[in-house]
Write an enzyme that holds these catalytic residues in place. Structure first.
Site, mmCIF file in Angstrom:
data_model
loop_
_atom_site.group_PDB
_atom_site.id
_atom_site.type_symbol
_atom_site.label_atom_id
_atom_site.label_comp_id
_atom_site.label_asym_id
_atom_site.label_seq_id
_atom_site.Cartn_x
_atom_site.Cartn_y
_atom_site.Cartn_z
ATOM 1 N N GLU A 1 35.634 46.848 51.491
ATOM 2 C CA GLU A 1 34.245 46.824 51.972
ATOM 3 C C GLU A 1 33.350 47.802 51.219
ATOM 4 O O GLU A 1 32.166 47.533 50.997
ATOM 5 C CB GLU A 1 34.193 47.155 53.475
ATOM 6 C CG GLU A 1 34.658 46.039 54.383
ATOM 7 C CD GLU A 1 36.148 46.061 54.671
ATOM 8 O OE1 GLU A 1 36.905 46.670 53.869
ATOM 9 O OE2 GLU A 1 36.571 45.473 55.676
ATOM 10 N N ALA B 1 35.711 39.383 56.378
ATOM 11 C CA ALA B 1 34.609 38.764 57.108
ATOM 12 C C ALA B 1 33.919 37.780 56.170
ATOM 13 O O ALA B 1 34.032 37.892 54.951
ATOM 14 C CB ALA B 1 33.630 39.850 57.549
ATOM 15 N N GLU C 1 42.102 44.110 58.785
ATOM 16 C CA GLU C 1 41.883 44.635 60.140
ATOM 17 C C GLU C 1 42.540 43.738 61.199
ATOM 18 O O GLU C 1 43.033 44.235 62.208
ATOM 19 C CB GLU C 1 40.383 44.802 60.388
ATOM 20 C CG GLU C 1 39.817 45.936 59.526
ATOM 21 C CD GLU C 1 38.305 45.992 59.531
ATOM 22 O OE1 GLU C 1 37.682 45.030 59.044
ATOM 23 O OE2 GLU C 1 37.752 46.992 60.022
HETATM 24 N N1 3HC Z 1 33.141 35.706 52.469
HETATM 25 C C1 3HC Z 1 32.542 34.585 52.024
HETATM 26 N N2 3HC Z 1 32.851 33.984 50.845
HETATM 27 C C2 3HC Z 1 33.816 34.563 50.125
HETATM 28 C C3 3HC Z 1 34.479 35.731 50.525
HETATM 29 C C4 3HC Z 1 34.111 36.313 51.771
HETATM 30 N N3 3HC Z 1 34.705 37.419 52.261
HETATM 31 N N4 3HC Z 1 35.376 36.069 49.582
HETATM 32 C C5 3HC Z 1 35.284 35.130 48.621
HETATM 33 N N5 3HC Z 1 34.352 34.224 48.940
HETATM 34 C C6 3HC Z 1 33.963 33.026 48.175
HETATM 35 C C7 3HC Z 1 33.397 33.396 46.815
HETATM 36 O O1 3HC Z 1 32.009 33.652 46.892
HETATM 37 C C8 3HC Z 1 33.716 32.156 45.999
HETATM 38 O O2 3HC Z 1 32.741 31.199 46.321
HETATM 39 P P1 3HC Z 1 32.274 30.125 45.223
HETATM 40 O O3 3HC Z 1 33.513 29.365 44.846
HETATM 41 O O4 3HC Z 1 31.260 29.321 45.943
HETATM 42 O O5 3HC Z 1 31.708 30.920 44.074
HETATM 43 C C9 3HC Z 1 35.037 31.680 46.595
HETATM 44 O O6 3HC Z 1 35.144 32.308 47.884
HETATM 45 C C10 3HC Z 1 36.252 32.076 45.777
HETATM 46 O O7 3HC Z 1 36.190 33.470 45.534
HETATM 47 P P2 3HC Z 1 36.609 34.095 44.124
HETATM 48 O O8 3HC Z 1 35.985 33.319 43.023
HETATM 49 O O9 3HC Z 1 36.332 35.541 44.218
HETATM 50 O O10 3HC Z 1 38.168 33.791 44.122
HETATM 51 P P3 3HC Z 1 39.358 34.661 43.522
HETATM 52 O O11 3HC Z 1 40.579 33.882 43.765
HETATM 53 O O12 3HC Z 1 39.027 35.107 42.154
HETATM 54 O O13 3HC Z 1 39.423 35.990 44.430
HETATM 55 C C11 3HC Z 1 39.450 37.239 46.475
HETATM 56 C C12 3HC Z 1 39.771 35.894 45.779
HETATM 57 C C13 3HC Z 1 40.340 38.348 45.915
HETATM 58 C C14 3HC Z 1 39.720 37.066 47.942
HETATM 59 C C15 3HC Z 1 37.977 37.592 46.223
HETATM 60 O O14 3HC Z 1 37.179 36.476 46.560
HETATM 61 C C16 3HC Z 1 37.444 38.759 47.014
HETATM 62 O O15 3HC Z 1 37.665 39.886 46.638
HETATM 63 N N6 3HC Z 1 36.717 38.482 48.097
HETATM 64 C C17 3HC Z 1 36.001 39.473 48.853
HETATM 65 C C18 3HC Z 1 36.906 40.328 49.680
HETATM 66 C C19 3HC Z 1 36.094 41.290 50.501
HETATM 67 O O16 3HC Z 1 35.222 41.978 50.012
HETATM 68 N N7 3HC Z 1 36.403 41.366 51.805
HETATM 69 C C20 3HC Z 1 35.692 42.215 52.691
HETATM 70 C C21 3HC Z 1 34.569 41.469 53.314
HETATM 71 S S1 3HC Z 1 33.538 42.474 54.343
HETATM 72 C C22 3HC Z 1 34.411 42.654 55.763
HETATM 73 O O17 3HC Z 1 35.495 42.170 55.874
HETATM 74 C C23 3HC Z 1 33.733 43.433 56.858
HETATM 75 C C24 3HC Z 1 34.660 43.743 57.981
HETATM 76 O O18 3HC Z 1 35.219 44.995 57.809
HETATM 77 C C25 3HC Z 1 33.943 43.721 59.287
#
Ligand code: 3HC
Length: 677
Positions: A125, A63, A105
Site C-alpha cells: 500500500e 483492495a 490482511e
Molecule cells: N485493484 C484493481 N485493479 C487491479 C489491482 C487492484 N488492487 N491490481 C491489479 N489490478 C489490475 C491492473 O490495473 C491491470 O488492469 P488492466 O489489465 O486493465 O491494465 C490488471 O489488474 C492486471 O494487473 P498487472 O498488469 O499489474 O498484472 P501483473 O500480473 O503484472 O501483476 C500484481 C499482478 C502483482 C497483483 C499487480 O497487479 C499489483 O501489484 N497489484 C497491486 C497490488 C496492490 O497494490 N495491492 C494493495 C491495494 S490497496 C489495499 O489493499 C488497501 C487495503 O489495505 C485496505
C-alpha cells in the site's frame, strides 16, 4: 451463491472460492461474498472448518483500487477481516500467487495460513501512498514483530513463502501443485480447535531501537513521502501497549488522511498510468507478435552494454557487434563486471552470471546479425553514421527482423529511409544506465508496422521495462521536455540565480538532483563542439576549461575525491563575465520564479506534445518523467502535477514571464479541464 464468490463442500470443510479476474481484487461483490461464505460455514453444523482460496493467477491482490474515491459500499474490508477472525470455526487461507495489501490482511484475519512455495506475501500500500488499512499495521507486528512489520509496511516489498513461514505469517508450506488438497487436509487437522489463534489477541513487543535504526537507514528513500512515516507510526502504535481497538482506530485515521491526500492520488494515478502506457491506441491487443528469440546490439559502449544486459537477464541471447577488438573486449568485460557486482551483493547466483555471459556472443562480424530477430543500434548520435548502419542492416538481416535505433532525439523516419523496409524500423530509446533505468521510449515512425510496435511493447515487459509510445520529434517526450527546463535554468543563471539555488529548488521539489547536478553527472562536454576557442555559452566556457563535470572533478560544482560537491568560485566568475558581457543586471531570483520558469515550461511543452499527438495520453508523459528522470512519484508526473496545481495558475505563471502558452493548456485552463481525468 452467485457472483465472484462461490462455496464448495468437501465433507466437513467448506471451501470459499473467489473468482474475480484478473487479480481477485477485493471489490464490493467479493467482500459481500466472503461475508456470506463465512456465515454459511458458521450456520451449518456439519461444517467443521473453512478454507478461503482464489481461482486464477493469484490470491487476492488487494483492495480494488478502482473503487477508491467512489461512494463506499458495505461491508468494508476491515469488517470482513474481523468477521473471519471472529469465526468460532477454524478458517484457513490457501495462498498462491501474491497475497497483497487487503489480500494479505484477509490472510491475517484467518486463523491459519498455508501457501505454495512460490507464493509471495506483502503489503505494498505504501507504494500507492497508503498503509494497510484493514488491520495489517496492527496484526503484522503482533504476529511477526516490529522489525519485519516496518520492512513490510513502510517499504512495501513482498516476502517469500519461506520467509513468511519463518516469521509466523504462514503456518505451513503446501505442495506447489497440491494447494487445495493440502489446505483441506490442514483445515481438517485444525477442526475442533477451541482456542483458535487470533492475531488481534496477541501483543507486540515495542522496539524503539529498531524503529530509530529503520528510520535512519531509509531516510533518503522516504524523503518527501508522507506514507512511510504513517506506516511506521501505526506499527509503533501496535507495540506501545495500546489496545487492538485503539490501534485499529489510529490506523483508520491515518489511512483516511493518506487516502484524501494528493500524494496517494498521484501514486494511484501512476499505478494505472504505467499499465495504461502499455496499451497502443488503434492496435488490437491480440495482434500477432513477431517472435524475438535472439537480439543483436550494435555498439558495446555504455549504452550498448546496458541494453544487452536487459535481454541476457531475461534469458534472450544477444550478439553484440563492435568495430574494434579492444572496444568489444572492454564492453564484454564491463557486462561481466556488472553481473559479478550483482552476484557479490547476493542478487544473483554465480551460475546465473555464467548463464547470462554464456548467452552473449561478442563479434566484429556484422553478418553475425543475420539470424537476429531484433537488432538495436546503439552507436553515437550522428545521422550519417546511423543511416550507414541501417543500410548495412537492410542488406544483412533476415526478412521480418525488427531494426531499432537507440537514438535519443534523431529522426527515426529519416533513419528508416536508409532501408527498403521502413515498416520494420522503430526507435527504442533506453535511458542510462540502460540495465537499471526502467523507462523505454518506443518511437513509432510514420511507417512503423503495427505488429512491430506491438512486439516491441510486449518485449519491453519481458525485459522489465515500462514502455511508452512516442512520436517522431526532436527529443521525443522526455528529452524534448528537458530542453526548456535546461534553457530556462541557464537563462536564470545569467539573470542572477546560482546553480546551487536552482538545484536546491528542484531537490526540494522532490527531484533526485537539479539541472546542474544532472549536467555534472551526465558530462558538461556532452554535445560540446570541442573547439576551445569558440566560447558562446557558459557551458562552452566550462567545457573549454575541462570542467566536464564529476568525471573531471569539476563542472558547475567543484568535487572532492568522494564526489562531494561544493559551489565553485570559478563558475561564479564565468557566469559574472557572461552577465556583464550581455549587459545584464544581477537581480534577486525567487524560488517561485525558478519553478515557474523551469517546471511550468515543461508542462507547456508537454501540452504541445499532446497537441501534436507525439504522446498518446497525458499519463504517458507522467510515466516518462517518473521512470526516466526521477520526477517524484508523489507528485504524479508533470501533467498530473499541473492538474493539482491548477491549470489557470500554470497559465498565469507562464504568461507573467511572456511565454507563449500552448493552445491545449490554455483551453483546458479556460474550460476547467484537466490533463488527467
Ligand atoms: N485493484 C484493481 N485493479 C487491479 C489491482 C487492484 N488492487 N491490481 C491489479 N489490478 C489490475 C491492473 O490495473 C491491470 O488492469 P488492466 O489489465 O486493465 O491494465 C490488471 O489488474 C492486471 O494487473 P498487472 O498488469 O499489474 O498484472 P501483473 O500480473 O503484472 O501483476 C500484481 C499482478 C502483482 C497483483 C499487480 O497487479 C499489483 O501489484 N497489484 C497491486 C497490488 C496492490 O497494490 N495491492 C494493495 C491495494 S490497496 C489495499 O489493499 C488497501 C487495503 O489495505 C485496505
Amino acid at each position: 451463491m452467485t457472483g465472484p464468490i462461490t462455496t464448495e463442500r468437501h465433507d466437513d470443510v467448506l471451501v470459499i472460492i473467489s473468482n474475480n479476474p484478473p487479480v481477485n481484487a477485493l471489490g464490493a461483490a467479493v467482500r459481500q461474498g466472503l461475508e456470506a461464505g463465512i456465515k454459511e460455514g458458521l450456520a451449518d453444523d456439519s461444517i467443521k472448518a473453512m478454507v478461503i482460496r482464489c481461482e486464477g493467477r493469484t490470491f487476492f491482490a488487494g483492495a480494488d483500487i478502482t473503487e477508491f474515491g467512489k461512494p463506499f459500499v458495505e461491508p468494508g474490508l476491515p469488517a470482513v477481516v474481523d468477521q473471519i477472525e471472529a469465526s468460532t470455526k477454524p478458517v484457513i487461507a490457501a495462498i498462491h500467487g501474491t497475497a497483497l495489501g487487503g489480500g494479505c490482511e484477509v490472510t491475517l484475519g484467518c486463523h491459519y495460513r498455508i501457501a505454495v512455495p512460490s507464493a509471495k506475501i506483502g503489503t505494498p500500500e505504501v507504494k500507492l501512498g497508503l498503509l494497510p488499512g484493514a488491520g495489517g499495521t496492527q496484526r503484522i507486528p503482533r504476529i511477526a514483530g516490529v522489525p519485519l512489520a516496518l520492512e513490510m509496511t513502510a517499504k512495501g516489498d513482498p516476502i517469500s513463502a519461506k520467509k513468511a513461514l519463518e516469521a509466523g505469517l504462514i503456518d505451513k508450506i503446501a505442495g506447489e501443485d497440491s494447494l487445495i488438497e493440502d489446505a483441506i487436509a490442514f483445515a481438517r487437522e485444525k477442526a475442533g480447535t477451541t482456542d483458535l489463534p487470533r492475531a488481534s489477541k496477541k501483543t507486540a513487543q515495542a522496539d524503539p531501537e529498531a524503529v530509530a535504526a529503520f528510520k535512519k537507514e531509509n531516510a533518503r528513500k522516504f524523503r518527501g513521502f508522507d506514507a512511510p512515516a504513517a506506516n511506521i507510526a501505526c506499527v509503533e502504535k501496535a507495540s506501545d501497549g495500546s489496545s487492538f481497538e485503539n490501534g485499529i482506530a489510529f490506523e483508520r485515521q491515518e489511512f483516511m488522511k493518506l487516502m484524501m491526500g494528493t500524494q496517494s492520488a498521484a501514486q494511484r494515478h501512476i499505478f494505472f498510468a504505467e499499465r495504461q502506457a502499455a496499451k497502443i491506441d488503434g492496435i488490437a491487443s491480440d495482434i500477432a507478435l513477431r517472435p524475438i528469440n535472439k537480439v543483436g546490439v550494435i555498439g558495446a559502449g555504455t549504452m550498448g552494454g546496458g541494453i544487452s544486459m536487459n535481454f541476457l537477464s531475461a534469458g534472450i541471447p544477444v550478439t553484440i557487434v563492435e568495430m574494434a577488438q579492444e572496444a568489444l573486449d572492454r564492453g564484454a568485460g564491463v557486462i561481466r563486471k556488472n553481473y559479478e557486482a550483482s552476484a557479490a551483493k547476493g542478487r544473483l547466483k554465480p551460475e546465473q552470471v555464467e548463464a547470462a555471459m554464456g548467452a552473449l556472443t561478442p563479434t566484429l562480424d556484422f553478418s553475425a546479425l543475420a539470424d537476429c530477430d531484433l537488432i538495436i543500434e546503439a552507436v553515437y548520435e550522428n545521422m550519417d553514421v546511423k543511416k550507414e548502419i541501417f543500410a548495412k542492416l537492410d542488406s544483412i538481416c533476415k526478412p521480418g527482423a525488427i531494426l531499432a535505433s537507440n537514438t535519443s532525439y534523431l529522426d527515426v523516419d529519416e533513419i528508416a529511409t536508409a532501408t527498403q523496409r521502413p515498416q520494420d524500423v522503430v526507435g527504442m530509446h533506453f535511458f542510462s544506465p540502460a540495465n537499471v533505468m526502467k523507462l523505454l521510449e518506443v518511437v513509432r515512425g510514420a511507417k512503423t508496422a503495427d505488429d512491430v510496435l506491438a512486439t516491441v511493447m510486449a518485449l519491453s515487459k519481458k525485459i522489465k521495462k515500462v514502455a511508452v509510445v512516442a512520436g517522431v520529434c526532436d527529443g521525443f517526450i522526455g528529452n524534448r521536455m528537458l530542453k526548456p527546463r535546461q534553457v530556462e535554468a541557464m537563462k536564470l543563471l545569467m539573470e542572477g540565480a546560482t546553480p546551487e539555488q536552482i538545484d536546491k529548488v528542484h531537490v526540494a521539489f522532490g527531484m533526485p538532483m537539479g539541472p546542474f547536478q544532472m549536467s555534472d553527472l551526465a558530462g558538461v562536454d556532452i554535445g560540446w563542439h570541442r573547439d576551445p576557442n569558440r566560447i558562446e555559452s557558459i557551458r562552452d566556457a566550462l567545457a573549454a576549461e575541462g570542467r566536464w563535470g564529476q568525471k573531471t572533478q569539476k563542472g558547475f560544482y567543484d568535487y572532492d575525491e568522494k564526489r562531494n560537491p561544493t559551489p565553485s568560485p570559478r563558475v561564479a566568475e564565468i557566469i559574472e563575465n557572461f552577465r556583464s558581457k550581455s549587459n545584464l543586471q544581477k537581480r534577486e531570483i525567487s524560488d517561485e520564479e525558478i519553478i515557474e520558469k523551469t517546471l511550468y515550461t515543461m508542462v507547456n511543452e508537454g501540452a504541445l506534445i499532446l497537441e501534436e499527438k507525439m504522446a498518446q495520453r497525458a499519463s504517458d508523459i507522467d510515466v516518462v518523467w517518473i521512470y526516466g528522470y526521477g520526477w517524484p512519484v508523489y507528485r504524479g508526473g508533470p501533467m498530473f502535477w499541473a492538474d493539482t496545481e491548477g491549470l489557470p495558475k500554470i497559465v498565469a505563471g507562464l504568461e507573467k514571464h511572456g511565454f507563449k502558452v500552448a493552445e491545449l493548456l490554455k483551453s483546458k485552463a479556460e474550460s476547467g479541464g484537466k490533463f488527467n481525468r
